[in-house]
Motif scaffolding. Structure first.
Motif, PDB file in Angstrom:
ATOM      1  N   LEU A   1       0.842  -1.192   0.000  1.00  0.00           N
ATOM      2  CA  LEU A   1       0.000   0.000   0.000  1.00  0.00           C
ATOM      3  C   LEU A   1       0.881   1.248   0.000  1.00  0.00           C
ATOM      4  N   PRO A   2       0.346   2.386  -0.404  1.00  0.00           N
ATOM      5  CA  PRO A   2       1.156   3.616  -0.396  1.00  0.00           C
ATOM      6  C   PRO A   2       1.637   3.974   1.004  1.00  0.00           C
ATOM      7  N   LYS A   3       2.865   4.484   1.094  1.00  0.00           N
ATOM      8  CA  LYS A   3       3.423   4.885   2.373  1.00  0.00           C
ATOM      9  C   LYS A   3       2.704   6.111   2.903  1.00  0.00           C
ATOM     10  N   LEU A   4       2.397   6.098   4.199  1.00  0.00           N
ATOM     11  CA  LEU A   4       1.788   7.242   4.864  1.00  0.00           C
ATOM     12  C   LEU A   4       2.844   7.933   5.725  1.00  0.00           C
ATOM     13  N   SER A   5       2.704   9.234   5.916  1.00  0.00           N
ATOM     14  CA  SER A   5       3.702   9.999   6.665  1.00  0.00           C
ATOM     15  C   SER A   5       3.033  11.037   7.560  1.00  0.00           C
ATOM     16  N   TYR A   6       3.649  11.265   8.701  1.00  0.00           N
ATOM     17  CA  TYR A   6       3.257  12.385   9.549  1.00  0.00           C
ATOM     18  C   TYR A   6       3.822  13.668   8.957  1.00  0.00           C
ATOM     19  N   ARG A   7       3.275  14.786   9.383  1.00  0.00           N
ATOM     20  CA  ARG A   7       3.846  16.062   8.956  1.00  0.00           C
ATOM     21  C   ARG A   7       5.260  16.195   9.510  1.00  0.00           C
ATOM     22  N   ALA A   8       6.123  16.907   8.791  1.00  0.00           N
ATOM     23  CA  ALA A   8       7.501  17.118   9.247  1.00  0.00           C
ATOM     24  C   ALA A   8       7.510  17.793  10.611  1.00  0.00           C
TER      25      ALA A   8
ATOM     26  N   GLN B   1      -2.872  15.092   9.438  1.00  0.00           N
ATOM     27  CA  GLN B   1      -2.402  16.424   9.063  1.00  0.00           C
ATOM     28  C   GLN B   1      -2.497  17.432  10.197  1.00  0.00           C
ATOM     29  N   THR B   2      -3.163  17.076  11.270  1.00  0.00           N
ATOM     30  CA  THR B   2      -3.385  18.051  12.333  1.00  0.00           C
ATOM     31  C   THR B   2      -2.885  17.608  13.703  1.00  0.00           C
ATOM     32  N   GLU B   3      -2.846  16.299  13.941  1.00  0.00           N
ATOM     33  CA  GLU B   3      -2.521  15.780  15.267  1.00  0.00           C
ATOM     34  C   GLU B   3      -1.011  15.675  15.465  1.00  0.00           C
ATOM     35  N   VAL B   4      -0.518  16.192  16.582  1.00  0.00           N
ATOM     36  CA  VAL B   4       0.886  16.004  16.944  1.00  0.00           C
ATOM     37  C   VAL B   4       0.951  14.759  17.834  1.00  0.00           C
TER      38      VAL B   4
END
Length: 275
Positions: A68-75, A181-184
């Motif tokens: 599946l496509p890789k998912l990433s947290y925001r930098a 996209q919003t959660e730290v």
């Protein structure tokens, strides 16, 4: 939640392999699960950066996988979490959220790749969507010593995302993508937001013995939470991971727990024709 359209008996255990240093963990998890005569197979989720070598090893070991496509947290989220002392490898845990796309299955039981299954856990498939185990492992030793903060106590009364039951659906997946996209926070914080009512849903609270932190086994015993023979799933949540440990003093509880993993690991490597 959009209901699944597949057959109600379409079920599977699932784990995620995002970092190839966890390959031995996946092989050991698979081998340990097989020893319990599971009713359903283990499916491994890889991201699209997985090497041909990893795919070859899984194929040779007869372990099904899906890419599946890789998912990433925001930098900024990664930077913030690393400033708090979190291991950089946890950046890969975003891929866990892909489990919600497995809509060909009516229900899954997710297991982290650093787990060891000691007893048959097929009964977990009877639990409802969003079921998990309370995160007491993170506070068991402070509880034993009576030295814990209000923040630690509150954190420990939520669930640990190392093992959970869910019905894959695209509504929850989209909600997770929004939170991404919003959660730290890592996958655990995102899933806690997704299932914010978990604390007030006793029917979704799995037995503690399904997610026992291996490094804290002595504290579980001392506090009377469980004995070793009660454990259904051991979770080797801390570093170093058990497949990296080679020296053992089996007269200590912690080293004995890691020695048990080593025994499973060697058998798993032989079964996969890698040893």
């Amino acid at each position: 939640m959009t209901p699944p359209t597949c057959h109600p008996e379409a079920r599977t255990y699932v784990t995620v392999l995002s970092d190839e240093s966890y390959l031995k963990g996946v092989l050991t998890l698979h081998y340990s699960l097989l020893q319990t005569y599971p009713a359903y197979p283990l499916l491994v989720l890889l991201n699209d950066s997985a090497s041909a070598h990893t795919q070859q090893v899984l194929t040779q070991a007869n372990i099904p996988f899906k890419i599946l496509p890789k998912l990433s947290y925001r930098a900024s989220s990664n930077a913030s979490m690393q400033q708090k002392g979190w291991d950089a490898l946890l950046n890969n845990t975003a891929d866990k959220l892909s489990v919600f796309t497995l809509t060909e299955y009516a229900k899954i039981v997710y297991l982290d790749a650093d787990m060891l299954v000691l007893k048959n856990i097929n009964y977990l498939f009877r639990y409802p969507h969003g079921s998990a185990v309370i995160d007491v492992g993170n506070i068991i030793e402070p509880l034993m010593e009576g030295k814990y903060t209000a923040e630690q106590y509150e954190y420990a009364h939520q669930f640990n995302s190392g093992l959970f039951v869910c019905q894959p659906n695209l509504d929850d997946y989209q909600r997770c993508m929004d939170l991404l996209q919003t959660e730290v926070g890592f996958d655990q914080e995102i899933l806690r937001r997704l299932w914010a009512d978990w604390q007030h849903s006793p029917q979704r609270q799995l037995p503690q013995t399904c997610n026992i932190f291996a490094a804290n086994m002595a504290a579980y015993i001392t506090t009377g939470v469980c004995g070793f023979t009660d454990v259904e799933v051991l979770h080797y949540v801390y570093q170093p991971k058990p497949w990296h440990k080679t020296d053992f003093n089996i007269h200590t509880t912690q080293d004995f727990i890691y020695f048990i993993y080593h025994e499973y690991l060697q058998k798993a490597l032989r079964a996969a024709q890698l040893a």
